[in-house]
Design a protein around this motif. Sequence first.
Motif, PDB file in Angstrom:
ATOM      1  N   ASN A 108      30.841 123.416   6.789  1.00 61.96           N
ATOM      2  CA  ASN A 108      29.454 123.824   6.972  1.00 61.96           C
ATOM      3  C   ASN A 108      29.355 125.135   7.748  1.00 61.96           C
ATOM      4  O   ASN A 108      28.386 125.359   8.446  1.00 61.96           O
ATOM      5  N   ARG A 113      28.696 128.849   3.476  1.00 59.31           N
ATOM      6  CA  ARG A 113      27.332 128.626   2.973  1.00 59.31           C
ATOM      7  C   ARG A 113      26.800 129.876   2.289  1.00 59.31           C
ATOM      8  O   ARG A 113      26.163 129.801   1.243  1.00 59.31           O
ATOM      9  N   ASN A 116      28.485 130.308  -1.103  1.00 56.81           N
ATOM     10  CA  ASN A 116      27.940 129.286  -1.996  1.00 56.81           C
ATOM     11  C   ASN A 116      26.530 129.675  -2.462  1.00 56.81           C
ATOM     12  O   ASN A 116      26.230 129.674  -3.660  1.00 56.81           O
ATOM     13  N   ASP A 117      25.671 130.036  -1.516  1.00 56.08           N
ATOM     14  CA  ASP A 117      24.280 130.373  -1.851  1.00 56.08           C
ATOM     15  C   ASP A 117      24.205 131.626  -2.715  1.00 56.08           C
ATOM     16  O   ASP A 117      23.362 131.729  -3.610  1.00 56.08           O
TER      17      ASP A 117
END
Length: 192
Positions: A108, A113, A116-117
């Motif tokens: 996390n 992130r 990924n986004d």
Amino acid sequence: MEKRAIIVHGWDNTPEDGWFPWLKTELEQHGFEVIVPQLPDAAVPRIEKWVPALAQAVGVADEQTYFIGHSMGCQAIARYLEGLPEGQKVGGAVFVAGFFKHLTGLNNNLDERRVNDHWFGTTLDLGKVRAHLPKSVAIFSDDDPWVPLDNQDDFRDTLGSEIIIQHGKGHFSGQRDKTFQIPIVLEKVLSF
């Protein structure tokens, strides 16, 4: 015309990782010219860097050009194909541990992130990809910690890929999964 194979590594990988050197040697022995580009900033992959770098490595793609991607490399190939001029076709692609739906098991942390986004938040028209891709195979493992098996749906239903599910191969990663050869990948490229 010479057959060419472009092997595209994934997130935080290099051309020397895992099964890429083995596949390069095998394909060269079958008369392919093989290109395994190092994509920029692999630890923090970005579409606007990866797709142009891949396009530059490929030069002019034609029906004797075949793509083999691993993980994020499958995304890079699809996004490269999406941008080809109308009517231009490649020979085919083998996608290993590819994904268009989602990833699981990421840490996390902010960097992961963001990556990924970035990739999932950037539209990809798989219909356009298929228009350039007459044949494809998508290979998954039933115990991949990052790429759940429902990722096969887009490959099967939209790209028309043949789906192969292997048992216990993890993410098909070199050291981590002790995967230094994937014979089915070679077999499928040669079958095109």
